[in-house]
Design an enzyme around this catalytic site. Structure first.
Site, PDB file in Angstrom:
ATOM      1  N   ASP A  74       0.836  -1.201   0.000  1.00  9.41           N
ATOM      2  CA  ASP A  74       0.000   0.000   0.000  1.00  9.41           C
ATOM      3  C   ASP A  74       0.875   1.257   0.000  1.00  9.41           C
ATOM      4  OD1 ASP A  74      -1.844   1.962   0.412  1.00  9.41           O
ATOM      5  OD2 ASP A  74      -2.724   1.088   2.224  1.00  9.41           O
ATOM      6  N   THR A 144      -6.931  15.059 -13.397  1.00  4.54           N
ATOM      7  CA  THR A 144      -8.066  14.832 -14.309  1.00  4.54           C
ATOM      8  C   THR A 144      -8.636  16.156 -14.802  1.00  4.54           C
ATOM      9  OG1 THR A 144     -10.349  14.041 -14.399  1.00  4.54           O
ATOM     10  CG2 THR A 144      -9.518  14.526 -12.231  1.00  4.54           C
ATOM     11  N   SER A 179     -17.576  15.208  -8.753  1.00  8.79           N
ATOM     12  CA  SER A 179     -17.733  13.989  -7.944  1.00  8.79           C
ATOM     13  C   SER A 179     -16.704  14.053  -6.830  1.00  8.79           C
ATOM     14  CB  SER A 179     -17.493  12.725  -8.781  1.00  8.79           C
ATOM     15  OG  SER A 179     -16.095  12.516  -8.964  1.00  8.79           O
ATOM     16  N   TYR A 181     -14.541  11.751  -6.165  1.00  9.30           N
ATOM     17  CA  TYR A 181     -13.266  11.293  -6.764  1.00  9.30           C
ATOM     18  C   TYR A 181     -12.536  12.472  -7.416  1.00  9.30           C
ATOM     19  CZ  TYR A 181     -10.492  10.243 -10.825  1.00  9.30           C
ATOM     20  OH  TYR A 181      -9.514  10.306 -11.779  1.00  9.30           O
ATOM     21  N   HIS A 182     -13.248  13.219  -8.281  1.00 12.11           N
ATOM     22  CA  HIS A 182     -12.593  14.339  -8.956  1.00 12.11           C
ATOM     23  C   HIS A 182     -12.125  15.388  -7.943  1.00 12.11           C
ATOM     24  CE1 HIS A 182     -14.939  12.662 -12.455  1.00 12.11           C
ATOM     25  NE2 HIS A 182     -13.853  12.990 -13.104  1.00 12.11           N
ATOM     26  N   LYS A 185      -8.783  14.833  -6.477  1.00 11.58           N
ATOM     27  CA  LYS A 185      -7.688  15.237  -7.375  1.00 11.58           C
ATOM     28  C   LYS A 185      -7.437  16.749  -7.276  1.00 11.58           C
ATOM     29  CE  LYS A 185      -7.099  11.249  -9.902  1.00 11.58           C
ATOM     30  NZ  LYS A 185      -6.039  10.656 -10.701  1.00 11.58           N
ATOM     31  N   GLN A 208      -6.039  14.746 -17.144  1.00 10.50           N
ATOM     32  CA  GLN A 208      -6.397  13.830 -18.225  1.00 10.50           C
ATOM     33  C   GLN A 208      -7.911  13.700 -18.405  1.00 10.50           C
ATOM     34  OE1 GLN A 208      -4.406   9.839 -19.620  1.00 10.50           O
ATOM     35  NE2 GLN A 208      -5.715   9.441 -17.863  1.00 10.50           N
ATOM     36  N   ASN A 240     -15.311   2.971 -23.915  1.00  9.19           N
ATOM     37  CA  ASN A 240     -15.163   1.516 -23.749  1.00  9.19           C
ATOM     38  C   ASN A 240     -16.513   0.870 -23.454  1.00  9.19           C
ATOM     39  OD1 ASN A 240     -12.480   1.992 -24.137  1.00  9.19           O
ATOM     40  ND2 ASN A 240     -11.826   1.550 -22.052  1.00  9.19           N
ATOM     41  N   ARG A 241     -17.335   1.547 -22.648  1.00 12.87           N
ATOM     42  CA  ARG A 241     -18.675   1.021 -22.338  1.00 12.87           C
ATOM     43  C   ARG A 241     -19.529   0.931 -23.620  1.00 12.87           C
ATOM     44  NH1 ARG A 241     -21.476   0.928 -17.962  1.00 12.87           N
ATOM     45  NH2 ARG A 241     -23.136   2.425 -18.376  1.00 12.87           N
ATOM     46  N   VAL A 254     -26.758   6.695 -23.236  1.00 10.13           N
ATOM     47  CA  VAL A 254     -26.465   8.132 -23.158  1.00 10.13           C
ATOM     48  C   VAL A 254     -27.163   8.676 -21.914  1.00 10.13           C
ATOM     49  CG1 VAL A 254     -26.920  10.364 -24.253  1.00 10.13           C
ATOM     50  CG2 VAL A 254     -26.194   8.411 -25.645  1.00 10.13           C
ATOM     51  N   GLU A 328     -24.638  16.775 -13.364  1.00  6.16           N
ATOM     52  CA  GLU A 328     -23.696  17.427 -14.277  1.00  6.16           C
ATOM     53  C   GLU A 328     -24.499  18.194 -15.317  1.00  6.16           C
ATOM     54  OE1 GLU A 328     -21.534  14.256 -16.270  1.00  6.16           O
ATOM     55  OE2 GLU A 328     -23.353  13.399 -17.096  1.00  6.16           O
TER      56      GLU A 328
HETATM   57  N1  USQ Z   1     -21.604   8.855 -19.693  1.00  5.64           N
HETATM   58  C1  USQ Z   1     -22.759   8.511 -20.392  1.00  5.64           C
HETATM   59  N2  USQ Z   1     -23.091   7.206 -20.459  1.00  5.64           N
HETATM   60  C2  USQ Z   1     -22.364   6.208 -19.873  1.00  5.64           C
HETATM   61  C3  USQ Z   1     -21.192   6.573 -19.162  1.00  5.64           C
HETATM   62  C4  USQ Z   1     -20.853   7.902 -19.091  1.00  5.64           C
HETATM   63  O1  USQ Z   1     -23.449   9.374 -20.946  1.00  5.64           O
HETATM   64  O2  USQ Z   1     -22.736   5.039 -19.979  1.00  5.64           O
HETATM   65  C5  USQ Z   1     -21.191  10.273 -19.624  1.00  5.64           C
HETATM   66  C6  USQ Z   1     -20.983  10.782 -18.209  1.00  5.64           C
HETATM   67  O3  USQ Z   1     -22.206  11.206 -17.642  1.00  5.64           O
HETATM   68  C7  USQ Z   1     -19.967  11.886 -18.422  1.00  5.64           C
HETATM   69  C8  USQ Z   1     -19.132  11.403 -19.626  1.00  5.64           C
HETATM   70  O4  USQ Z   1     -19.918  10.375 -20.237  1.00  5.64           O
HETATM   71  O5  USQ Z   1     -20.606  13.075 -18.789  1.00  5.64           O
HETATM   72  C9  USQ Z   1     -17.786  10.834 -19.234  1.00  5.64           C
HETATM   73  O6  USQ Z   1     -17.990   9.819 -18.284  1.00  5.64           O
HETATM   74  P1  USQ Z   1     -16.885   8.712 -17.974  1.00  5.64           P
HETATM   75  O7  USQ Z   1     -17.526   7.704 -17.057  1.00  5.64           O
HETATM   76  O8  USQ Z   1     -16.249   8.223 -19.210  1.00  5.64           O
HETATM   77  O9  USQ Z   1     -15.784   9.575 -17.241  1.00  5.64           O
HETATM   78  P2  USQ Z   1     -15.642  10.068 -15.728  1.00  5.64           P
HETATM   79  O10 USQ Z   1     -16.573   9.433 -14.775  1.00  5.64           O
HETATM   80  O11 USQ Z   1     -15.662  11.542 -15.753  1.00  5.64           O
HETATM   81  O12 USQ Z   1     -14.225   9.528 -15.312  1.00  5.64           O
HETATM   82  C10 USQ Z   1     -13.244   9.049 -16.242  1.00  5.64           C
HETATM   83  C11 USQ Z   1     -12.233   8.213 -15.464  1.00  5.64           C
HETATM   84  C12 USQ Z   1     -11.573   9.103 -14.433  1.00  5.64           C
HETATM   85  C13 USQ Z   1     -10.966  10.302 -15.147  1.00  5.64           C
HETATM   86  C14 USQ Z   1     -12.027  11.033 -15.955  1.00  5.64           C
HETATM   87  C15 USQ Z   1     -11.519  12.165 -16.789  1.00  5.64           C
HETATM   88  O13 USQ Z   1     -12.862   7.103 -14.856  1.00  5.64           O
HETATM   89  O14 USQ Z   1     -10.598   8.363 -13.718  1.00  5.64           O
HETATM   90  O15 USQ Z   1     -10.438  11.152 -14.191  1.00  5.64           O
HETATM   91  O16 USQ Z   1     -12.607  10.110 -16.875  1.00  5.64           O
HETATM   92  S1  USQ Z   1     -12.665  13.499 -16.909  1.00  5.64           S
HETATM   93  O17 USQ Z   1     -13.995  12.980 -17.218  1.00  5.64           O
HETATM   94  O18 USQ Z   1     -12.209  14.416 -17.920  1.00  5.64           O
HETATM   95  O19 USQ Z   1     -12.700  14.114 -15.613  1.00  5.64           O
END
Ligand code: USQ
Length: 382
Positions: A74, A144, A179, A181-182, A185, A208, A240-241, A254, A328
């Site tokens: 850890d 992030t 969130s 998590y964010h 960071k 990122q 990826n989803r 969406v 959001e």
């Molecule tokens: N979203 C959908 N449908 C889904 C999944 C997500 O519409 O099935 C939307 C979310 O509401 C969001 C966007 O797609 O508006 C991005 O979601 P995400 O799950 O791909 O990304 P997020 O939760 O923000 O987190 C991911 C990583 C995280 C990284 C971040 C970068 O898991 O570790 O920090 O991307 S960022 O989003 O720029 O903050």
């Protein structure tokens, strides 16, 4: 360089380790398998089962001839971390060792506390390991784009010049994450900035965006070296989803109106960015911040691209707006600067139909492993 990768078992950590080892650097990875533990406890396991780190490292050495040292433990535990750090004495430490899921961090008190404790304590322990044992070690920290949120002004690259009542000063760009998590960071960035300006640390903080992909030069050598490809609602990122949903015949999920805009990048570009940041380090007493993404899309645009790629392979891809589990903005201004890494040498791999089709083909080859129960969102921002 001697490169210590904290969080070396992760989606980004493992391909990064192979990448540095393949380019001739001495690499050590640390991980406590937190992501695997959370994945098991939330039924969010990745599409392909990845061997443990020791097995992956042995396999990589037997196939590619490059050595990766493994330590299981850890990073938030200073006794463990200091022992590893003081014997390895890295020139660069790459800090991925955080609970990376926004939905997990919003699930309830236990998950929020784990995310908060883990992420802040690892950053703090790493800062002190550097200060005590190798003050000139360069930290490359994965932040992030979500730290900034979605403000109604252009997002600068980390910093903003403010003129107030006739006087000027440069500040961290305002952060307002969506969130817990964010938010951890954001707190990391503040902590790092304190130790940089007060103790002279050298840090690169990479803001990122969501990453997609599973192919890298080293991972392509053998399927058992592939990164953990998640498609669940906890660890799976949106692209990826969508690819897995397209193959499983589930309408692309969406969230809400789908106008949410983010900056995206291919996994190959994450590797490039981290490599560039490490080999062209920040100066002493510098907190260097880059916005790490290559292209901006709305969720609707992503859904359209994935369905087009899927349809060209004969998949019948539908898209469905479902109630947004997150809090959001679903329709907003978004214009984030991202020239720093390009100036450092980044050559982006854009999200072409060909790239999406290549990924879909790999998912199709593993279609029987898709567990559709993992796909629908289970966590709501209460
Ligand atoms: N979203 C959908 N449908 C889904 C999944 C997500 O519409 O099935 C939307 C979310 O509401 C969001 C966007 O797609 O508006 C991005 O979601 P995400 O799950 O791909 O990304 P997020 O939760 O923000 O987190 C991911 C990583 C995280 C990284 C971040 C970068 O898991 O570790 O920090 O991307 S960022 O989003 O720029 O903050």
């Amino acid at each position: 360089m001697r490169v210590l990768i904290c969080g070396g078992d992760g989606y980004l950590g493992w391909p990064t380790a192979m990448d540095f080892a393949a380019t001739g650097h001495e690499v050590m990875v640390i991980d406590n398998y937190l992501r695997r533990t959370i994945a098991r406890s939330t039924r969010s396991e990745a599409l392909l089962e990845a061997p443990n780190l020791d097995d992956r490292a042995e396999l990589f050495q037997s196939i590619a001839g490059h050595r990766i040292e493994v330590r299981i433990g850890d990073c938030a535990d200073p006794t463990f971390l200091n022992a590893v750090f003081s014997s390895f004495l890295p020139d660069t430490v790459i800090h991925y060792a955080e609970q990376p899921s926004a939905p997990y961090s919003m699930r309830g008190f236990h998950e929020a506390r784990l995310t908060f404790d883990n992420n802040l304590r690892v950053t703090f322990a790493l800062i002190w390991a550097i200060l005590q044992f190798k003050p000139d070690c360069h930290m490359v920290k994965l932040g992030t784009m979500g730290e900034y949120g979605t403000p109604n002004i252009d997002i600068e690259e980390g910093w903003i010049d403010i003129e107030h009542k006739g006087r000027k000063e440069k500040f961290l760009f305002p952060r307002q994450a969506g969130s817990l998590y964010h938010t951890t960071k954001v707190l990391d960035t503040d902590l790092l900035w304190f130790y940089v300006r007060t103790y002279g640390l050298r840090v690169t903080d990479l803001m990122q965006g969501p990453v997609y992909g599973l192919s890298t030069d080293q991972a392509d050598l053998d399927d058992r070296l592939l990164p953990n490809f998640h498609y669940d609602d906890i660890f799976g990122t949106v692209v990826n989803r969508f690819l897995v949903q397209a193959v499983a015949g589930i309408p692309l999920t969406v969230y809400g109106k789908g106008g949410q805009t983010r900056g995206y990048l291919n996994l190959r570009d994450t590797l490039q960015c981290v490599y560039l940041a490490a080999t062209k380090p920040a100066k002493e007493r510098e907190l260097r911040i880059f916005n790490q993404f290559t292209e901006q899309f709305t969720v609707n645009q992503l859904a359209e691209r994935v369905s087009r790629a899927g349809n060209s392979l004969g998949l019948d891809v539908a898209v469905q707006s479902i109630a947004n589990p997150r809090k959001e903005l679903e329709d907003h201004y978004y214009n984030a600067q991202h020239s720093g890494l390009v100036e450092l040498g980044l050559k982006p791999h854009p999200m072409t139909d060909e790239v999406l089709i290549g990924m879909l083909e790999r998912v199709i080859a593993n279609k029987s492993r898709i567990d559709t129960k993992k796909i629908m969102q289970r966590v709501r921002w209460a």
